[in-house]
Design an enzyme around this catalytic site. Structure first.
Site, mmCIF file in Angstrom:
data_model
loop_
_atom_site.group_PDB
_atom_site.id
_atom_site.type_symbol
_atom_site.label_atom_id
_atom_site.label_comp_id
_atom_site.label_asym_id
_atom_site.label_seq_id
_atom_site.Cartn_x
_atom_site.Cartn_y
_atom_site.Cartn_z
ATOM 1 N N ASP A 173 -3.323 -13.670 -1.384
ATOM 2 C CA ASP A 173 -2.005 -14.175 -0.974
ATOM 3 C C ASP A 173 -1.570 -13.565 0.360
ATOM 4 O O ASP A 173 -2.103 -12.556 0.807
ATOM 5 C CB ASP A 173 -0.957 -13.870 -2.052
ATOM 6 C CG ASP A 173 -0.865 -12.373 -2.391
ATOM 7 O OD1 ASP A 173 -1.920 -11.704 -2.428
ATOM 8 O OD2 ASP A 173 0.256 -11.877 -2.609
ATOM 9 N N GLU A 213 -0.728 -10.911 -5.220
ATOM 10 C CA GLU A 213 -0.742 -9.443 -5.389
ATOM 11 C C GLU A 213 0.576 -8.838 -4.920
ATOM 12 O O GLU A 213 1.072 -7.885 -5.499
ATOM 13 C CB GLU A 213 -1.901 -8.831 -4.578
ATOM 14 C CG GLU A 213 -2.160 -7.359 -4.878
ATOM 15 C CD GLU A 213 -1.153 -6.416 -4.250
ATOM 16 O OE1 GLU A 213 -0.804 -5.405 -4.884
ATOM 17 O OE2 GLU A 213 -0.685 -6.684 -3.135
ATOM 18 N N GLU A 214 1.160 -9.418 -3.839
ATOM 19 C CA GLU A 214 2.322 -8.786 -3.190
ATOM 20 C C GLU A 214 3.516 -8.636 -4.134
ATOM 21 O O GLU A 214 4.294 -7.702 -3.992
ATOM 22 C CB GLU A 214 2.728 -9.560 -1.931
ATOM 23 C CG GLU A 214 1.665 -9.560 -0.828
ATOM 24 C CD GLU A 214 1.463 -8.192 -0.153
ATOM 25 O OE1 GLU A 214 2.194 -7.239 -0.459
ATOM 26 O OE2 GLU A 214 0.530 -8.093 0.664
ATOM 27 N N ARG A 235 -10.643 8.289 -5.188
ATOM 28 C CA ARG A 235 -10.496 9.524 -5.938
ATOM 29 C C ARG A 235 -10.528 9.217 -7.432
ATOM 30 O O ARG A 235 -10.212 8.110 -7.826
ATOM 31 C CB ARG A 235 -9.193 10.238 -5.571
ATOM 32 C CG ARG A 235 -7.957 9.562 -6.140
ATOM 33 C CD ARG A 235 -6.677 10.091 -5.532
ATOM 34 N NE ARG A 235 -6.572 11.525 -5.566
ATOM 35 C CZ ARG A 235 -6.191 12.241 -6.612
ATOM 36 N NH1 ARG A 235 -5.878 11.644 -7.742
ATOM 37 N NH2 ARG A 235 -6.123 13.558 -6.548
ATOM 38 N N HIS A 249 1.477 -5.084 6.757
ATOM 39 C CA HIS A 249 2.748 -5.822 6.726
ATOM 40 C C HIS A 249 3.434 -5.850 8.094
ATOM 41 O O HIS A 249 4.558 -6.344 8.192
ATOM 42 C CB HIS A 249 3.728 -5.313 5.658
ATOM 43 C CG HIS A 249 3.223 -5.462 4.249
ATOM 44 N ND1 HIS A 249 4.023 -5.377 3.137
ATOM 45 C CD2 HIS A 249 1.975 -5.709 3.772
ATOM 46 C CE1 HIS A 249 3.303 -5.550 2.038
ATOM 47 N NE2 HIS A 249 2.040 -5.745 2.404
#
Ligand code: ZN
Ligand code: ZN
Length: 384
Positions: free
Chosen positions: A69, A126-127, A166, A350
């Site tokens: 997206d 996802e946003e 990680r 962004h």
């Protein structure tokens, strides 16, 4: 390889020209499905697009996820492939994530030297933190069961292709909160007659800061940000209604639940001391993304095999990722990969003048393919 890189570049530019907002990504989904079908990969279109590639007889399966997206941002770049959808832009590099995964699909379908099943998970929205959940709610993990799941995000400002991840927490949760204070407004000259809500609101804003500063351990690294303060007051009218909103980030479910509980206590305390009514809303949009330690090790091993620099113990990111929803179901790893240190590739995610780095496309594709080869290696089950 030169031709492969060139072809991925063209495909990425195509996605970049056609950005679509969360849950409106119809062109994008059709384009992904068309490419998978060209590669003769079994393709399923639902909330997202799923590609299934099998080789050998192995019954182990690995999931690879990319988001697709875009954002409601007007692009400031003026290159030839800038957004053709005014006001919408691929400013987070999801055009690149999707292209890297399609590149991996190509490498693996043309040279299926692995034993098992690869499930390519192309994810919408996802946003807003809704796309992974939409795919899971639709039953993708039941229809296409996987033993491990992996996802990646580009990281501007880091050298191209530098991998970092990680064990444990990799991306913070994000929760939105809202306090509604109701009292009784009135004449600014006679505050004692009513129960105005601005002063209790101001006290509330300050009290919220003590959650991080005085209630959680210093190492928790949580964030509480008040972002809005709205009253119905006027120049000579005391407000009887105040809304306070904000956003909070946490590095563990325990911290997140503690923050909510402290907020409710603070709300109740302010209500009692000022004789106003305080309602507290708390909604978690993104849960914490937590890496499986072994899966993080597999990412580092695959990256080093193909000659990439890899850091297996980076600091967690305070941003949030809805890949966390897949990780809550299946052990896996979310990794960051450097997008470059110059120009548009180094600008923040962004930003209206950010761009995904085309040089990263073949690198990311090879990393995914190598990870599949190592995890579904010919000659039997890969040791954990
Ligand atoms: Zn983003
Ligand atoms: Zn993103």
């Amino acid at each position: 390889m030169e031709k492969f890189a060139e072809q991925l570049r063209e495909l990425r530019h195509e996605f970049h020209r056609h950005p679509e907002l969360g849950f409106q990504e119809n062109w994008t989904k059709a384009r992904i499905a068309a490419r998978l079908e060209e590669l003769e990969i079994e393709t399923h279109v639902g909330a997202g697009v799923v590609g299934v590639l099998r080789a050998g007889k192995g019954n182990r399966a690995i999931g690879l996820r990319a988001d697709f997206d875009a954002l409601p941002i007007t692009e400031e770049n003026d290159f030839s492939y800038r957004s053709e959808n005014e006001g919408v832009m691929h400013a987070c590099g999801h055009d690149g994530h999707t292209t890297m995964l399609l590149g991996a699909a190509e490498l693996l379908s043309k040279d299926p030297d692995f034993d098992g099943t690869v499930v390519f998970l192309f994810q919408p929205n996802e946003e807003h933190g809704l796309g992974a959940k939409a795919m899971i709610d639709e039953g993708v993990l039941q229809r296409f069961p996987i033993d491990e799941v992996y996802g990646a995000h580009n990281l501007p400002g880091e050298p191209v292709g530098r991998v970092s991840t990680r064990p444990g927490i990799i991306c913070y949760s994000e929760s939105l909160f809202e306090f509604e204070i109701r009292g009784r407004g009135g004449h600014a000259s006679m505050p004692h007659v009513g129960r105005e809500t601005l002063t209790p609101g101001a006290e509330l804003v300050l009290a919220l800061q003590t959650i991080v500063a005085r209630k959680l351990p210093p190492s928790a690294g949580a964030v509480v940000s008040v972002t809005e303060f709205i009253t119905d007051g006027q120049r000579n009218v005391l407000p009887g209604h105040t809304i306070i909103k904000g956003d909070t980030r946490a590095a563990s479910p325990d911290d997140r639940r503690a923050i909510e509980s402290y907020m409710r206590d603070i709300g109740a305390g302010i209500a009692a001391s000022h004789g106003v009514e305080v309602k507290v809303g708390f909604r978690t949009e993104f849960i914490e993304a937590v890496n499986d330690a072994e899966a993080a090790g597999h990412v580092v091993a695959a990256a080093r095999t193909i000659g990439l620099e890899a850091d297996g113990n980076r600091k967690p990111m305070t941003f949030s990722e809805d890949f966390a929803n897949f990780q809550a179901e299946v052990p896996g790893c979310f990794l960051l990969i450097g997008n470059g240190t110059e120009g548009a590739n180094a600008r923040p995610l962004h930003a209206a003048n950010y761009d995904f780095n085309d040089d990263l496309l073949p690198i990311g594709a090879k990393l995914w393919a190598e990870l599949v080869r190592q995890r579904l290696s010919l000659g039997g089950r890969t040791p954990g």
